[in-house]
Design a protein around this motif. Structure first.
Motif, short mmCIF file in Angstrom:
data_model
loop_
_atom_site.label_atom_id
_atom_site.label_comp_id
_atom_site.label_asym_id
_atom_site.label_seq_id
_atom_site.Cartn_x
_atom_site.Cartn_y
_atom_site.Cartn_z
N GLU A 108 -18.05 5.57 3.62
CA GLU A 108 -17.53 6.90 4.36
C GLU A 108 -16.55 6.77 3.34
OE1 GLU A 108 -17.07 4.15 6.23
OE2 GLU A 108 -18.20 4.44 7.99
N VAL A 109 -15.86 5.60 2.86
CA VAL A 109 -15.09 6.29 1.68
C VAL A 109 -14.92 5.35 0.84
CG1 VAL A 109 -13.47 8.49 2.73
CG2 VAL A 109 -13.12 5.82 3.08
N PRO A 110 -14.64 4.73 -0.48
CA PRO A 110 -14.83 4.31 -1.30
C PRO A 110 -12.91 3.17 -0.78
CG PRO A 110 -14.28 6.16 -3.32
CD PRO A 110 -14.88 6.22 -1.34
N VAL A 111 -13.27 1.79 -0.74
CA VAL A 111 -11.93 1.05 -0.11
C VAL A 111 -11.53 -0.07 -1.48
CG1 VAL A 111 -12.24 2.01 2.60
CG2 VAL A 111 -13.56 -0.50 1.67
N ALA A 112 -10.85 -0.58 -1.37
CA ALA A 112 -10.26 -1.72 -2.02
C ALA A 112 -10.08 -3.10 -0.98
CB ALA A 112 -9.78 -1.18 -3.09
N ALA A 113 -9.72 -4.20 -0.85
CA ALA A 113 -8.87 -5.23 -0.10
C ALA A 113 -8.05 -5.84 -1.13
CB ALA A 113 -10.33 -6.30 -0.03
N VAL A 114 -6.97 -5.83 -0.49
CA VAL A 114 -5.57 -6.13 -0.44
C VAL A 114 -5.23 -7.34 -0.34
CG1 VAL A 114 -5.15 -4.17 -2.35
CG2 VAL A 114 -4.07 -4.27 -0.45
N PRO A 115 -4.41 -8.01 -0.48
CA PRO A 115 -3.57 -8.97 0.63
C PRO A 115 -2.25 -8.12 1.23
CG PRO A 115 -3.41 -9.90 -1.67
CD PRO A 115 -3.43 -8.65 -1.67
N ALA A 116 -2.45 -8.63 2.39
CA ALA A 116 -1.62 -7.78 3.71
C ALA A 116 -0.20 -8.49 3.31
CB ALA A 116 -1.65 -8.68 5.47
N SER A 117 -0.11 -8.68 2.53
CA SER A 117 1.23 -9.46 2.01
C SER A 117 2.37 -7.82 1.71
CB SER A 117 1.60 -10.47 1.99
OG SER A 117 1.23 -10.56 0.24
N ALA A 118 1.03 -7.31 0.99
CA ALA A 118 1.14 -5.92 -0.14
C ALA A 118 1.23 -4.76 0.38
CB ALA A 118 0.19 -6.05 -1.07
N LEU A 119 1.37 -4.71 1.58
CA LEU A 119 1.40 -3.33 2.61
C LEU A 119 2.78 -3.39 2.69
CD1 LEU A 119 -0.03 -1.33 3.65
CD2 LEU A 119 -0.55 -2.41 5.44
N THR A 120 3.68 -2.13 3.18
CA THR A 120 5.08 -1.60 3.33
C THR A 120 4.98 -0.34 3.93
OG1 THR A 120 7.16 -1.27 2.64
CG2 THR A 120 5.18 -1.00 0.95
N GLN A 121 5.72 0.31 3.64
CA GLN A 121 5.87 1.72 4.79
C GLN A 121 6.49 2.40 3.86
OE1 GLN A 121 6.74 1.64 8.30
NE2 GLN A 121 4.53 0.59 9.47
N ASP A 122 6.14 3.84 4.14
CA ASP A 122 7.27 4.84 3.55
C ASP A 122 7.08 6.03 4.34
OD1 ASP A 122 8.48 6.28 1.76
OD2 ASP A 122 6.87 7.35 0.86
N ARG A 123 8.20 5.85 5.32
CA ARG A 123 8.46 6.74 6.73
C ARG A 123 7.58 7.33 6.68
NH1 ARG A 123 9.29 12.78 2.88
NH2 ARG A 123 11.24 11.89 0.88
N GLY A 124 7.19 5.63 7.83
CA GLY A 124 6.28 5.48 8.80
C GLY A 124 4.68 5.77 8.19
N GLN A 125 4.50 5.57 7.37
CA GLN A 125 3.64 5.79 6.96
C GLN A 125 2.83 4.46 6.17
OE1 GLN A 125 0.99 7.91 8.13
NE2 GLN A 125 3.01 9.03 9.42
N PRO A 126 1.13 4.05 5.31
CA PRO A 126 1.52 2.85 5.14
C PRO A 126 1.25 3.17 3.82
CG PRO A 126 -0.57 3.51 5.73
CD PRO A 126 0.86 4.26 6.63
#
Length: 371
Positions: free
Chosen positions: A280-298
């Motif tokens: 559907e859309v281009p996606v990239a794989a990153v380690p889960a430890s990199a994910l954070t939040q900004d005002r409740g959004q990834p």
């Protein structure tokens, strides 16, 4: 003496001034970070489900009449063929009912014969005027009623004999007995399931799919493994997906069959791997430890290098999470080849300058250098 005192005073003043002067500012080392480079490729979404091996065809056997069990002929795991006796009920009452029905049928047959004989005699007397037309008509009606009663009693006798046969429970199909839910001496009700028979020749893997996985599940390719042989994966195909969610779990039941015929132990625990290419859309794989939040959004912390130097400035970028697999998260929304911080994201701040160890080798292999 006066000169020496003056010199001593000058030295003391100089010492005091030097002691009160501010320290020289120290240069703090930049914080080194680990980064990965965003690469949009044919990423695949992988989900795992735990299910069980069941037979495609499993039948619950039940007596068509109620009564007390006198014989049990099967045990769990036993192979049976169609027509084999599974259990027997006490048939004393059903034999009495069949005999009573037979006698009622015999009486009805005799009454029908008597009524037909009376009708024939009245018909002969009608010709010479000894019997009125009304009497003749009444005789015809009585004869027809007697015949109908005899036929009805014949059907009751047939039903009574059938119920007598139903006291013997026979296998409706060949297979293996998967459960037995009765014992000798137990009184069972009509239609109560007592034995389950499954066909081991057509095994399937049954899993429950959450509602939010449903769309991806329909477009996925599947492999399965058994808990007893985790390294032996085999291909399976979706055969049936329930159109309605279960009332309690709100999941959709899916049944998958092996692509190539193979024997699977019924009741075994199976792990189903559903893999789907993200188109559907281009996606990239990153380690889960990199994910954070900004005002409740990834969001992800991105480093912008400074003129190919191993130094960069940090900024927080919003992303869209497209899925998860193992210890990675699939994201979209960043520019290709952006450098994402993978560790220590809780210590980052917008505008922070960080060190990028090994970034100088990025010209030859940026992905490897970033790691």
């Amino acid at each position: 003496m006066k000169n020496s005192n003056t010199a001593a005073a000058a030295l003391a003043v100089a010492f005091l001034l030097s002691a009160c002067s501010p320290d020289q500012p120290t240069v703090q080392a930049l914080r080194p970070v680990r980064v990965v480079e965003i690469s949009y490729d044919n990423a695949r979404e992988i989900n795992r489900y735990v299910g069980t091996v069941q037979s495609r065809h499993q039948v619950d056997q039940a007596f068509r009449v109620g009564g007390k069990v006198t014989q049990r002929k099967v045990d769990v795991g036993q192979i049976v063929r169609e027509g084999d006796v599974l259990a027997v009920l006490d048939d004393s009452d059903y034999r009495l009912a069949a005999e009573a029905s037979r006698q009622q049928w015999a009486a009805a047959v005799e009454q029908a014969r008597q009524a037909e004989s009376d009708r024939q005699r009245l018909t002969a007397l009608k010709e010479d005027g000894s019997v009125s037309a009304a009497d003749d008509e009444r005789a015809h009606t009585t004869a027809q009623t007697a015949v109908a009663t005899a036929e009805a009693e014949a059907r009751k006798l047939e039903l009574a004999r059938n119920r007598l046969k139903y006291t013997v429970l026979r296998a409706s199909r060949s297979g293996v007995v998967t459960s037995v839910r009765f014992e000798v001496g137990q009184v069972v009700a009509e239609g109560q399931p007592v034995v389950s028979i499954a066909n081991p020749g057509e095994p399937e893997i049954v899993v429950d799919v959450p509602e939010d996985h449903l769309a991806a599940f329909k477009a996925a390719q599947f492999k399965a493994t058994l808990a007893s042989a985790p390294n032996e994966a085999f291909d399976v195909a979706l055969r049936e997906l329930s159109p309605q969610a279960a009332e309690q779990t709100r999941t959709y039941r899916a049944r998958l069959k092996p692509v190539s015929a193979r024997s699977l132990p019924l009741g075994a625990t199976a792990t189903l791997v559903a893999e789907r290419e993200m188109e559907e859309v281009p996606v990239a794989a990153v380690p889960a430890s990199a994910l954070t939040q900004d005002r409740g959004q990834p969001a992800l912390w991105v480093v912008k290098p400074e003129d190919l130097k191993p130094v960069g400035t940090v900024r927080l970028e919003p992303v869209a999470v497209m899925g998860y697999r193992n210890d990675e998260v699939l994201v979209s929304g960043l520019s290709s080849r952006a450098l994402v911080i993978t560790a220590g994201v809780q210590k980052m701040a917008p505008g922070l300058r960080v060190a990028l160890p090994g970034f100088g080798d990025a010209k030859t292999n940026p992905q490897q250098a970033a790691r």
